[in-house]
Design a protein around this motif. Sequence first.
Motif, PDB file in Angstrom:
ATOM      1  N   GLU A 101      17.752 -23.747  -9.622  1.00  0.00           N
ATOM      2  CA  GLU A 101      16.486 -23.022  -9.768  1.00  0.00           C
ATOM      3  C   GLU A 101      16.742 -21.649 -10.403  1.00  0.00           C
ATOM      4  N   PRO A 102      15.759 -21.157 -11.179  1.00  0.00           N
ATOM      5  CA  PRO A 102      15.913 -19.846 -11.829  1.00  0.00           C
ATOM      6  C   PRO A 102      15.454 -18.723 -10.902  1.00  0.00           C
ATOM      7  N   GLU A 103      16.210 -17.646 -10.896  1.00  0.00           N
ATOM      8  CA  GLU A 103      15.907 -16.552  -9.972  1.00  0.00           C
ATOM      9  C   GLU A 103      16.034 -15.196 -10.669  1.00  0.00           C
ATOM     10  N   ILE A 104      15.709 -14.150  -9.936  1.00  0.00           N
ATOM     11  CA  ILE A 104      15.962 -12.773 -10.359  1.00  0.00           C
ATOM     12  C   ILE A 104      16.912 -12.178  -9.325  1.00  0.00           C
ATOM     13  N   ALA A 105      17.924 -11.437  -9.807  1.00  0.00           N
ATOM     14  CA  ALA A 105      18.892 -10.843  -8.874  1.00  0.00           C
ATOM     15  C   ALA A 105      18.881  -9.324  -8.989  1.00  0.00           C
ATOM     16  N   PHE A 106      19.220  -8.673  -7.869  1.00  0.00           N
ATOM     17  CA  PHE A 106      19.324  -7.212  -7.815  1.00  0.00           C
ATOM     18  C   PHE A 106      20.750  -6.808  -7.480  1.00  0.00           C
ATOM     19  N   LEU A 107      21.149  -5.651  -8.012  1.00  0.00           N
ATOM     20  CA  LEU A 107      22.422  -5.047  -7.632  1.00  0.00           C
ATOM     21  C   LEU A 107      22.100  -3.776  -6.855  1.00  0.00           C
ATOM     22  N   VAL A 108      22.549  -3.718  -5.609  1.00  0.00           N
ATOM     23  CA  VAL A 108      22.239  -2.548  -4.776  1.00  0.00           C
ATOM     24  C   VAL A 108      23.106  -1.365  -5.230  1.00  0.00           C
ATOM     25  N   GLY A 109      22.430  -0.248  -5.539  1.00  0.00           N
ATOM     26  CA  GLY A 109      23.149   0.943  -6.007  1.00  0.00           C
ATOM     27  C   GLY A 109      23.342   1.970  -4.905  1.00  0.00           C
ATOM     28  N   ARG A 110      22.431   1.921  -3.911  1.00  0.00           N
ATOM     29  CA  ARG A 110      22.516   2.831  -2.763  1.00  0.00           C
ATOM     30  C   ARG A 110      22.112   2.031  -1.533  1.00  0.00           C
ATOM     31  N   GLU A 111      22.849   2.192  -0.454  1.00  0.00           N
ATOM     32  CA  GLU A 111      22.639   1.356   0.738  1.00  0.00           C
ATOM     33  C   GLU A 111      21.152   1.196   1.089  1.00  0.00           C
ATOM     34  N   ILE A 112      20.774  -0.042   1.383  1.00  0.00           N
ATOM     35  CA  ILE A 112      19.413  -0.320   1.858  1.00  0.00           C
ATOM     36  C   ILE A 112      19.512  -0.666   3.336  1.00  0.00           C
ATOM     37  N   ALA A 113      19.198   0.297   4.170  1.00  0.00           N
ATOM     38  CA  ALA A 113      19.169   0.062   5.611  1.00  0.00           C
ATOM     39  C   ALA A 113      17.706  -0.070   5.976  1.00  0.00           C
ATOM     40  N   GLY A 114      17.263  -1.305   6.178  1.00  0.00           N
ATOM     41  CA  GLY A 114      15.842  -1.581   6.322  1.00  0.00           C
ATOM     42  C   GLY A 114      15.327  -1.325   7.719  1.00  0.00           C
ATOM     43  N   PRO A 115      14.068  -1.688   7.937  1.00  0.00           N
ATOM     44  CA  PRO A 115      13.174  -2.262   6.932  1.00  0.00           C
ATOM     45  C   PRO A 115      12.634  -1.184   5.975  1.00  0.00           C
ATOM     46  N   LEU A 116      12.688  -1.504   4.682  1.00  0.00           N
ATOM     47  CA  LEU A 116      12.156  -0.587   3.679  1.00  0.00           C
ATOM     48  C   LEU A 116      11.025  -1.261   2.914  1.00  0.00           C
ATOM     49  N   PRO A 117       9.976  -0.522   2.539  1.00  0.00           N
ATOM     50  CA  PRO A 117       8.914  -1.111   1.723  1.00  0.00           C
ATOM     51  C   PRO A 117       9.442  -1.487   0.331  1.00  0.00           C
ATOM     52  N   PRO A 118       8.745  -2.402  -0.360  1.00  0.00           N
ATOM     53  CA  PRO A 118       9.264  -2.941  -1.624  1.00  0.00           C
ATOM     54  C   PRO A 118       9.681  -1.895  -2.649  1.00  0.00           C
ATOM     55  N   ARG A 119       8.812  -0.904  -2.918  1.00  0.00           N
ATOM     56  CA  ARG A 119       9.153   0.069  -3.977  1.00  0.00           C
ATOM     57  C   ARG A 119      10.377   0.884  -3.605  1.00  0.00           C
ATOM     58  N   GLU A 120      10.481   1.229  -2.312  1.00  0.00           N
ATOM     59  CA  GLU A 120      11.619   2.056  -1.900  1.00  0.00           C
ATOM     60  C   GLU A 120      12.906   1.224  -1.950  1.00  0.00           C
ATOM     61  N   ALA A 121      12.823  -0.023  -1.485  1.00  0.00           N
ATOM     62  CA  ALA A 121      14.017  -0.891  -1.523  1.00  0.00           C
ATOM     63  C   ALA A 121      14.463  -1.067  -2.976  1.00  0.00           C
ATOM     64  N   LEU A 122      13.488  -1.321  -3.873  1.00  0.00           N
ATOM     65  CA  LEU A 122      13.821  -1.537  -5.285  1.00  0.00           C
ATOM     66  C   LEU A 122      14.432  -0.284  -5.907  1.00  0.00           C
ATOM     67  N   SER A 123      13.940   0.887  -5.497  1.00  0.00           N
ATOM     68  CA  SER A 123      14.451   2.133  -6.102  1.00  0.00           C
ATOM     69  C   SER A 123      15.932   2.337  -5.778  1.00  0.00           C
ATOM     70  N   ARG A 124      16.435   1.626  -4.779  1.00  0.00           N
ATOM     71  CA  ARG A 124      17.862   1.744  -4.436  1.00  0.00           C
ATOM     72  C   ARG A 124      18.731   0.727  -5.173  1.00  0.00           C
ATOM     73  N   CYS A 125      18.104  -0.060  -6.056  1.00  0.00           N
ATOM     74  CA  CYS A 125      18.879  -1.033  -6.843  1.00  0.00           C
ATOM     75  C   CYS A 125      19.166  -0.420  -8.210  1.00  0.00           C
ATOM     76  N   SER A 126      20.405  -0.491  -8.623  1.00  0.00           N
ATOM     77  CA  SER A 126      20.768   0.126  -9.904  1.00  0.00           C
ATOM     78  C   SER A 126      20.519  -0.822 -11.071  1.00  0.00           C
ATOM     79  N   ALA A 127      20.556  -2.120 -10.822  1.00  0.00           N
ATOM     80  CA  ALA A 127      20.444  -3.073 -11.933  1.00  0.00           C
ATOM     81  C   ALA A 127      19.761  -4.363 -11.497  1.00  0.00           C
ATOM     82  N   VAL A 128      19.265  -5.072 -12.505  1.00  0.00           N
ATOM     83  CA  VAL A 128      18.528  -6.324 -12.295  1.00  0.00           C
ATOM     84  C   VAL A 128      19.048  -7.326 -13.322  1.00  0.00           C
TER      85      VAL A 128
END
Length: 255
Positions: A101-128
């Motif tokens: 199946e085709p997917e989208i992947a994220f690379l975490v750039g800064r630790e995500i210690a949840g629960p975090l809302p979508p925009r904030e969690a995404l802002s901690r990803c450096s790459a897609v």
Amino acid sequence: MSDRRGALALSLERARKGLETVAQPSSSVSLGVEEAYEVQRELLKLRTADGEKVVGYKMGLTSKAKMRQMGVDSPIMGFLTDGMRLDGSFSLGRAVQPRIEPEIAFLVGREIAGPLPPREALSRCSAVCAALEILDSRYRDFKFKLEDVIADNGSGCAFALGPWTKNPGFEALQGLAVTLKVDGLAAQQGLSDDIYGHPAQSLSALSALLARRGLALPEGCVVLAGAATQAISLRPGLYEGCVAGFAPASVSVSA
Ligand code: 0L1
Ligand code: MG
């Protein structure tokens, strides 16, 4: 660890290594979701004892269609190890009943210690990037209940990543065409919004699932956000996971 969880993890790991299927736990015991995640954790212990390293997490059952089919309203998570990461090729001899199946992947750039809302969690990803996931259920005919598939690491088998692109932000990841191509022809088509409404929503749900278990997403961790289309049976050929605006992930599958 209860004997039951350890025994279930061991039978799933033996099935994976021996390319066999096993009976679904739900056919004989009532596990429940939390105990199923404990079986998944025991499974991970077996894999790390064998030398594999955790490199990330996968989200599963992220599409409305899959959730409806399983009678759930939220996704599930599983682990990704270095042994599951593909470098462009996959042999069908590695799996019992593989699907892709085709997917989208994220690379975490800064630790995500949840629960975090979508925009904030995404802002901690450096790459897609665009990604492909190969699923392989250890249960006969790919049939299972929710707790069975959680115990079986969400049917995880292998994954391939396209080249990383700098995180373009929340809006830029909305409404993107996601296509699974086989030998250059579109076999499945969906949208990034088919991944739990938005792939960042799936990332946020993962941060909450992990936080509930005292875990976080460390810097450098890979997240498979989930599939945008149905999974299809894997046969020999060239598979590409395409996300509009991103370079594709590709895997050449041999018999
Ligand atoms: O990655 C996934 O969405 C798989 C979740 C488990 C259900 C399945 O094997 O299709
Ligand atoms: Mg998947």
